[in-house]
Motif scaffolding. Structure first.
Motif, PDB file in Angstrom:
ATOM      1  N   GLY A  52       0.771  -1.195   0.037  1.00 34.53           N
ATOM      2  CA  GLY A  52       0.000  -0.065  -0.132  1.00 34.53           C
ATOM      3  C   GLY A  52       1.009   1.062   0.105  1.00 34.53           C
ATOM      4  N   ASP A  53       1.885   1.186   0.658  1.00 34.60           N
ATOM      5  CA  ASP A  53       2.933   2.250   0.874  1.00 34.60           C
ATOM      6  C   ASP A  53       3.382   2.498  -0.571  1.00 34.60           C
ATOM      7  OD1 ASP A  53       2.308   2.846   3.558  1.00 34.60           O
ATOM      8  OD2 ASP A  53       4.171   2.138   4.225  1.00 34.60           O
ATOM      9  N   GLU A  54       3.914   1.475  -1.360  1.00 32.36           N
ATOM     10  CA  GLU A  54       4.331   1.616  -2.678  1.00 32.36           C
ATOM     11  C   GLU A  54       3.474   2.242  -3.634  1.00 32.36           C
ATOM     12  OE1 GLU A  54       7.104   1.847  -5.624  1.00 32.36           O
ATOM     13  OE2 GLU A  54       7.391   1.642  -3.475  1.00 32.36           O
ATOM     14  N   LEU A  55       1.951   1.542  -3.590  1.00 31.92           N
ATOM     15  CA  LEU A  55       1.230   1.972  -4.290  1.00 31.92           C
ATOM     16  C   LEU A  55       0.740   3.523  -4.202  1.00 31.92           C
ATOM     17  CD1 LEU A  55      -1.391  -0.964  -4.182  1.00 31.92           C
ATOM     18  CD2 LEU A  55       0.064  -0.666  -6.018  1.00 31.92           C
ATOM     19  N   CYS A  56       0.790   3.927  -3.018  1.00 28.52           N
ATOM     20  CA  CYS A  56       0.464   5.348  -2.637  1.00 28.52           C
ATOM     21  C   CYS A  56       1.823   6.261  -3.260  1.00 28.52           C
ATOM     22  CB  CYS A  56       0.371   5.778  -1.325  1.00 28.52           C
ATOM     23  SG  CYS A  56      -0.998   5.179  -0.542  1.00 28.52           S
ATOM     24  N   ALA A  57       2.849   5.905  -3.040  1.00 29.33           N
ATOM     25  CA  ALA A  57       3.839   6.843  -3.597  1.00 29.33           C
ATOM     26  C   ALA A  57       4.018   6.610  -5.181  1.00 29.33           C
ATOM     27  CB  ALA A  57       5.430   5.962  -3.229  1.00 29.33           C
ATOM     28  N   ARG A  58       3.703   5.665  -5.866  1.00 29.74           N
ATOM     29  CA  ARG A  58       3.553   5.439  -7.221  1.00 29.74           C
ATOM     30  C   ARG A  58       2.286   6.552  -7.908  1.00 29.74           C
ATOM     31  NH1 ARG A  58       6.117   0.199 -10.039  1.00 29.74           N
ATOM     32  NH2 ARG A  58       7.561  -0.237  -8.432  1.00 29.74           N
ATOM     33  N   ALA A  59       1.267   6.352  -7.061  1.00 32.82           N
ATOM     34  CA  ALA A  59       0.277   7.463  -7.351  1.00 32.82           C
ATOM     35  C   ALA A  59       0.332   8.609  -6.981  1.00 32.82           C
ATOM     36  CB  ALA A  59      -0.959   6.563  -6.958  1.00 32.82           C
ATOM     37  N   GLU A  60       1.490   9.073  -6.196  1.00 34.76           N
ATOM     38  CA  GLU A  60       1.433  10.462  -5.866  1.00 34.76           C
ATOM     39  C   GLU A  60       0.388  10.923  -4.807  1.00 34.76           C
ATOM     40  OE1 GLU A  60       2.187  12.885  -9.197  1.00 34.76           O
ATOM     41  OE2 GLU A  60       4.346  12.165  -9.179  1.00 34.76           O
ATOM     42  N   LEU A  61       0.160  10.000  -4.107  1.00 34.82           N
ATOM     43  CA  LEU A  61      -0.877  10.256  -2.846  1.00 34.82           C
ATOM     44  C   LEU A  61      -0.308  10.206  -1.480  1.00 34.82           C
ATOM     45  CD1 LEU A  61      -3.575   7.857  -4.371  1.00 34.82           C
ATOM     46  CD2 LEU A  61      -3.564  10.451  -4.512  1.00 34.82           C
ATOM     47  N   THR A  62      -0.757  11.088  -0.717  1.00 32.55           N
ATOM     48  CA  THR A  62      -0.475  10.997   0.702  1.00 32.55           C
ATOM     49  C   THR A  62      -1.392  10.045   1.411  1.00 32.55           C
ATOM     50  OG1 THR A  62       0.465  13.210   0.530  1.00 32.55           O
ATOM     51  CG2 THR A  62      -0.192  12.294   2.963  1.00 32.55           C
ATOM     52  N   CYS A  63      -1.051   9.007   2.025  1.00 34.83           N
ATOM     53  CA  CYS A  63      -1.906   8.138   2.642  1.00 34.83           C
ATOM     54  C   CYS A  63      -1.654   7.981   4.257  1.00 34.83           C
ATOM     55  CB  CYS A  63      -1.723   6.707   1.982  1.00 34.83           C
ATOM     56  SG  CYS A  63      -2.195   6.793   0.355  1.00 34.83           S
ATOM     57  N   GLU A  64      -2.583   7.411   4.975  1.00 34.79           N
ATOM     58  CA  GLU A  64      -2.338   7.008   6.141  1.00 34.79           C
ATOM     59  C   GLU A  64      -3.153   5.867   6.595  1.00 34.79           C
ATOM     60  OE1 GLU A  64      -5.943   9.710   8.635  1.00 34.79           O
ATOM     61  OE2 GLU A  64      -3.862  10.450   8.880  1.00 34.79           O
ATOM     62  N   TRP A  65      -2.824   5.081   7.417  1.00 33.02           N
ATOM     63  CA  TRP A  65      -3.419   3.954   7.790  1.00 33.02           C
ATOM     64  C   TRP A  65      -4.261   3.696   9.111  1.00 33.02           C
ATOM     65  CZ3 TRP A  65      -2.861  -0.443   4.666  1.00 33.02           C
ATOM     66  CH2 TRP A  65      -2.123  -0.393   3.543  1.00 33.02           C
ATOM     67  N   VAL A  66      -5.345   3.174   8.822  1.00 31.65           N
ATOM     68  CA  VAL A  66      -6.475   2.888   9.914  1.00 31.65           C
ATOM     69  C   VAL A  66      -6.770   1.585   9.863  1.00 31.65           C
ATOM     70  CG1 VAL A  66      -8.768   3.692  10.538  1.00 31.65           C
ATOM     71  CG2 VAL A  66      -7.457   5.267   8.963  1.00 31.65           C
ATOM     72  N   THR A  67      -7.204   0.963  11.457  1.00 29.00           N
ATOM     73  CA  THR A  67      -7.363  -0.099  11.557  1.00 29.00           C
ATOM     74  C   THR A  67      -8.946  -0.131  11.807  1.00 29.00           C
ATOM     75  OG1 THR A  67      -6.797  -0.152  13.793  1.00 29.00           O
ATOM     76  CG2 THR A  67      -5.091  -0.923  12.239  1.00 29.00           C
ATOM     77  N   ASN A  68      -9.785  -1.326  11.547  1.00 34.08           N
ATOM     78  CA  ASN A  68     -10.835  -1.445  11.953  1.00 34.08           C
ATOM     79  C   ASN A  68     -11.226  -3.065  11.925  1.00 34.08           C
ATOM     80  OD1 ASN A  68     -13.934  -0.027  11.321  1.00 34.08           O
ATOM     81  ND2 ASN A  68     -14.103  -1.859  10.752  1.00 34.08           N
ATOM     82  N   ASP A  69     -12.238  -3.390  12.808  1.00 34.99           N
ATOM     83  CA  ASP A  69     -12.602  -4.766  12.792  1.00 34.99           C
ATOM     84  C   ASP A  69     -13.101  -5.405  11.711  1.00 34.99           C
ATOM     85  OD1 ASP A  69     -11.996  -4.852  15.528  1.00 34.99           O
ATOM     86  OD2 ASP A  69     -13.847  -4.838  16.483  1.00 34.99           O
ATOM     87  N   TRP A  70     -12.759  -6.729  11.127  1.00 35.93           N
ATOM     88  CA  TRP A  70     -13.158  -7.288  10.117  1.00 35.93           C
ATOM     89  C   TRP A  70     -14.774  -7.067   9.744  1.00 35.93           C
ATOM     90  CZ3 TRP A  70     -11.976  -8.114   5.565  1.00 35.93           C
ATOM     91  CH2 TRP A  70     -12.772  -8.833   4.712  1.00 35.93           C
TER      92      TRP A  70
END
Length: 239
Positions: A52-70
């Motif tokens: 996900g971090d690599e995809l965000c870098a390639r898409a030139e997006l600033t991303c942050e991670w959030v957790t949630n119960d399945w």
């Protein structure tokens, strides 16, 4: 991997497209290694974090991670609590009626059974599976007695403590438990789903296109296969 419970009609779609925001929020479970888990520093880690971090870098997006119960991961995407799902989620026709998917970033892989006894008879057995997954749906229709648990760890523990005769899950997710030595593979492989992809709201078409281009570029230059090998081994399905 995972089954949608709640219908789209029960949800309120987020009115603002993800790309209108400064940060794209990446939703994950954090309890499904090696796809995603929480490391010793309390951070999201695993295959999908690195991917996900690599995809965000390639898409030139600033991303942050959030957790949630399945169990509520799709409803909370639809209500706008985050903008994507990267949580070992198989692409299925049922889910695609409610959310959009990128192309897959993990090829379709087998699901398998594990038990303490190699000779266990799966017909009529109590089989543990994570709640709301493709595996739990399959077990419910296979003539076995389904015992659902909140996490894969809980499902495996149920076999070890005698609550269930076997556990059924993604092969890649069960491999680390096989390496511990007490659980054995039993029964036949079962093919479920169309591979793992990123889930998004259906209105976020521009964001989906950006991530698809990033996934395609990683497939083309071999870096996605490298990540698959790193987290799932040489014998995993590759592109």
């Amino acid at each position: 991997m995972k089954k949608l419970l709640m219908a789209a009609s029960a949800m309120t779609l987020c009115a603002t497209a993800a790309l209108a925001q400064d940060v794209v929020r990446m939703g994950t479970e954090g309890a499904y290694p090696p796809y995603n888990y929480i490391d010793d520093n309390g951070q999201v880690a695993g295959y999908e974090r690195e991917l996900g971090d690599e995809l965000c870098a390639r898409a030139e997006l600033t991303c942050e991670w959030v957790t949630n119960d399945w169990d509520s991961i799709i409803p909370n995407l639809l209500s706008g609590n985050y903008d994507t799902i990267m949580a070992g989620m198989n692409i299925t026709k049922e889910r695609a009626e409610t959310i959009a998917f990128t192309e897959n970033y993990t090829p379709p892989a087998a699901s398998k059974y594990m038990a303490l006894d190699e000779g266990v008879d799966l017909k009529g057995a109590i089989v543990a599976a994570q709640v709301n997954t493709l595996q739990s749906e399959y077990v419910a229709g296979a003539g076995e007695t389904l015992a659902e648990y909140a996490t894969l760890d809980d499902a495996v523990a149920a076999v070890r403590n005698g609550e269930a005769d076997a556990v059924f899950a993604d092969y890649d997710a069960l491999k680390p438990f096989a390496e511990e030595g007490d659980l054995k593979w039993v029964g036949d492989d079962v093919q479920l789903g169309d591979g793992v992809g990123m889930g998004l709201r259906q209105s976020d078409t521009e964001l989906k296109d950006k991530f698809n281009k990033a996934i395609e570029s990683m497939k083309a230059d071999g870096t996605l296969n490298d990540l698959i090998t790193k987290y799932f081994g040489e014998d995993a399905q590759h592109y």
